[in-house]
Design a protein around this motif. Structure first.
Motif, mmCIF file in Angstrom:
data_model
loop_
_atom_site.group_PDB
_atom_site.id
_atom_site.type_symbol
_atom_site.label_atom_id
_atom_site.label_comp_id
_atom_site.label_asym_id
_atom_site.label_seq_id
_atom_site.Cartn_x
_atom_site.Cartn_y
_atom_site.Cartn_z
ATOM 1 N N GLY A 227 71.451 57.913 34.674
ATOM 2 C CA GLY A 227 70.291 58.996 34.228
ATOM 3 C C GLY A 227 70.586 59.317 32.627
ATOM 4 O O GLY A 227 70.704 58.537 31.748
ATOM 5 N N GLU A 228 70.607 60.597 32.757
ATOM 6 C CA GLU A 228 70.901 61.274 31.260
ATOM 7 C C GLU A 228 72.260 61.428 30.717
ATOM 8 O O GLU A 228 72.481 61.804 29.787
ATOM 9 N N LEU A 229 73.257 60.991 31.698
ATOM 10 C CA LEU A 229 74.617 61.069 31.079
ATOM 11 C C LEU A 229 75.006 60.185 30.052
ATOM 12 O O LEU A 229 74.510 59.208 29.671
ATOM 13 N N THR A 230 75.925 60.792 29.271
ATOM 14 C CA THR A 230 76.547 60.170 28.160
ATOM 15 C C THR A 230 77.556 59.201 28.369
ATOM 16 O O THR A 230 78.087 59.063 29.686
ATOM 17 N N ASP A 231 77.804 58.158 27.562
ATOM 18 C CA ASP A 231 78.603 57.088 28.017
ATOM 19 C C ASP A 231 79.981 57.516 28.399
ATOM 20 O O ASP A 231 80.686 56.798 29.187
ATOM 21 N N ASP A 232 80.535 58.547 27.843
ATOM 22 C CA ASP A 232 81.920 59.119 28.200
ATOM 23 C C ASP A 232 82.028 59.960 29.505
ATOM 24 O O ASP A 232 83.151 60.231 29.714
ATOM 25 N N ALA A 233 80.826 60.358 30.057
ATOM 26 C CA ALA A 233 80.949 60.967 31.198
ATOM 27 C C ALA A 233 81.701 59.955 32.358
ATOM 28 O O ALA A 233 81.404 59.116 32.632
ATOM 29 N N ASP A 234 82.456 60.808 33.159
ATOM 30 C CA ASP A 234 83.413 60.331 34.053
ATOM 31 C C ASP A 234 82.727 60.687 35.501
ATOM 32 O O ASP A 234 82.588 61.458 35.947
ATOM 33 N N THR A 235 82.099 59.237 35.961
ATOM 34 C CA THR A 235 81.807 59.265 37.367
ATOM 35 C C THR A 235 82.310 58.853 38.652
ATOM 36 O O THR A 235 81.831 58.573 39.401
ATOM 37 N N SER A 236 83.807 58.717 38.304
ATOM 38 C CA SER A 236 84.425 57.916 39.198
ATOM 39 C C SER A 236 84.882 59.052 40.392
ATOM 40 O O SER A 236 85.064 60.240 39.971
ATOM 41 N N VAL A 237 85.505 58.537 41.723
ATOM 42 C CA VAL A 237 85.786 59.700 42.600
ATOM 43 C C VAL A 237 87.012 58.852 43.300
ATOM 44 O O VAL A 237 87.408 57.749 43.238
ATOM 45 N N ASP A 238 87.854 59.906 43.857
ATOM 46 C CA ASP A 238 89.168 59.428 44.300
ATOM 47 C C ASP A 238 89.020 59.151 45.498
ATOM 48 O O ASP A 238 90.084 58.404 46.077
ATOM 49 N N ALA A 239 88.276 59.364 46.378
ATOM 50 C CA ALA A 239 87.885 59.140 48.035
ATOM 51 C C ALA A 239 86.527 59.248 48.227
ATOM 52 O O ALA A 239 85.865 60.039 47.853
#
Length: 374
Positions: A227-239
Motif C-alpha cells: 500500500g502506502e508504506l515506505t520501503d523501510d517499513a518493517d512488516t515482518s512478524v515473529d509468529a
C-alpha cells in the motif's frame, strides 16, 4: 482495471449500488458497513444448508473425532471452566477491564484504527499480539471479536492490538492485507509507547482475518501488499496464529469452492480468476509457503461448515512439510465456525492454546538472544 461482466445480474446491480452510495459526500463513509452486509446477505445462502447441518450434528454429538487434546495446567483450568455470567456480558467486561487506548490511528484513512489492550501494571518490553478480525473481507471490525483471546493474553502480560481495516465491496483487494501490513509496521515503530516490545510482534486472526494474518506472515516485503508504506517499513512478524482461516484462494474443485471463488471475483477482488490467476495465487497462503515461514499455530473447529476443516488440515500438512520453524495444529471438538465470537468454553480453550504456543515461541526467541550475547 476491473473486469466487467458481459451481462449484469441482480447481484452485480446490488453491489454496484452499495459502492455508489458509499462514495457519497459526508454520509458515504457511514454507509460502508451496509455495503459489506449487503454482500454477505447476497452470498450467505450458499453456506446456509451446510451450516444448518453442522449445527444439528453438534447438537446430536455426532461427527468426526479428529482432534488435538488440550492440556490446561494451573490457572488455565479456570479459563476453560464454565461461568454463570452470559457470554456477551463477559465480553463487554473484558473490554472495559483491559482496553487501555481506543481508536489509535495506524494510518491516514478513517478506517485505519486500532485498540490497545494492556494491564496498567505492565512492565516495559512486553510481547505484542496484533489481532485481525474476520468478516468475509466485507466486514473488518474490532467490536466483540477476539475479546476472550485478548483478555487472556493481557492477563499473561502481553500488549494486544486489535484493528479495523478497509473492506469490500467498497475497497478492492489487496487493500485489506495492505492495511494489515500498515498495522504491523505501526506496531514495529510505535508499540513501545504502550510498553510493548517492538522486537517481538506476533499476529493472529479469525476467518478472513486468519487468511490475512497468515498471508501477511508469509509475505513480508511483498510490494503488491504494501500500500502506502515506505520501503523501510518493517512488516515482518515473529509468529502467526490462524483461527478457522481460509488458506486457499485458487481451488475450484467442488461446487462450494466454485461459489467461494465467485464471491472473491465479484465482491472482493473485482477480477476473474481465469483472466488474472496470478492475483489469486499471490493472495493464497497455500501458494506462498516457504521454509522461512514464521512459527505458526492453526486452530479450527471440528464442525466448521463455512470453511471446511479439511482446508486447515491440508494447509497444516503442506506448511509443516516445508517450514524450518514450528508448525502446530489444534482442532476444537464440536466447535463450528466463529466459535470465539462470545466468551464460551470453546473460546477459552482456543485462548489457552494460543497462549501456550506464543509463550513458547517468545521464550525460544529469548533463549536465542541470550545465547547470541554470550
Amino acid at each position: 482495471m476491473l473486469d466487467i461482466p458481459r451481462a449484469l445480474n441482480p447481484m452485480d446491480i446490488a453491489l454496484a449500488a452499495t459502492r455508489m452510495y458509499s462514495t457519497l459526500p459526508v454520509v458515504g463513509k457511514h454507509l460502508e458497513p451496509f455495503a459489506g452486509l449487503t454482500a454477505m446477505a447476497l452470498y450467505g445462502g450458499h453456506y446456509a444448508p451446510a451450516a444448518l447441518k453442522a449445527a444439528i450434528s453438534r447438537r446430536a454429538g455426532t461427527g468426526a473425532e479428529v482432534q488435538v487434546p488440550v492440556e490446561a495446567p494451573g490457572e488455565d483450568v479456570e479459563a476453560i471452566n464454565g461461568s454463570l455470567v452470559p457470554p456477551f456480558l463477559r465480553s463487554r467486561a473484558q473490554k472495559r477491564r483491559y482496553l487501555d487506548r481506543g481508536s489509535v490511528r495506524y494510518g491516514d484513512h478513517p478506517s485505519q484504527l486500532l485498540d490497545v489492550w494492556r494491564r496498567p501494571d505492565l512492565p516495559p518490553d512486553a510481547p505484542v499480539l496484533l489481532f485481525v478480525p474476520g468478516g468475509a473481507w466485507v466486514q473488518g471490525t474490532r467490536v466483540l471479536q477476539g475479546h476472550t483471546l485478548l483478555a487472556h493474553l493481557v492477563r499473561k502480560g502481553w500488549v494486544c492490538l486489535t484493528m479495523d481495516y478497509r473492506v469490500s465491496p467498497v475497497h478492492r483487494w489487496p487493500r485489506h492485507v495492505a492495511d494489515v501490513n500498515a498495522a504491523i509496521a505501526w506496531a514495529r515503530a510505535n508499540v513501545d509507547r504502550f510498553g510493548g516490545d517492538r522486537n517481538f510482534v506476533a499476529i493472529a486472526g479469525c476467518s478472513a482475518g486468519g487468511h490475512l494474518a497468515t498471508l501477511a506472515g508469509l509475505t513480508p516485503g511483498d510490494e503488491r501488499f504494501r500500500g502506502e508504506l515506505t520501503d523501510d517499513a518493517d512488516t515482518s512478524v515473529d509468529a502467526v496464529v490462524g483461527i478457522y482461516g481460509r488458506y486457499d484462494w485458487e481451488d475450484r474443485s467442488t461446487t462450494s469452492r466454485k461459489n467461494f471463488q465467485g464471491f472473491l471475483e465479484r465482491v472482493v477482488v473485482g477480477r476473474k480468476q481465469s483472466r488474472h490467476p496470478e492475483v489469486f495465487e499471490a493472495a493464497s497462503p497455500m501458494a506462498r509457503i516457504h521454509a522461512d515461514a514464521p512459527p505458526t499455530l492453526l486452530i479450527d473447529g471440528e464442525h466448521d461448515a463455512i470453511i471446511p476443516v479439511q482446508e486447515a488440515r491440508d494447509f497444516h500438512a503442506a506448511l509443516g512439510a516445508v517450514s524450518r520453524n514450528p508448525v502446530r495444529y489444534c482442532e476444537v471438538p464440536r466447535a463450528g465456525h466463529a466459535f470465539d465470537l462470545v466468551d464460551t468454553s470453546h473460546a477459552r480453550r482456543c485462548a489457552t492454546e494460543v497462549s501456550k504456543f506464543l509463550t513458547s515461541v517468545h521464550a525460544a526467541r529469548d533463549r536465542q538472544h541470550t545465547a547470541a550475547a554470550v
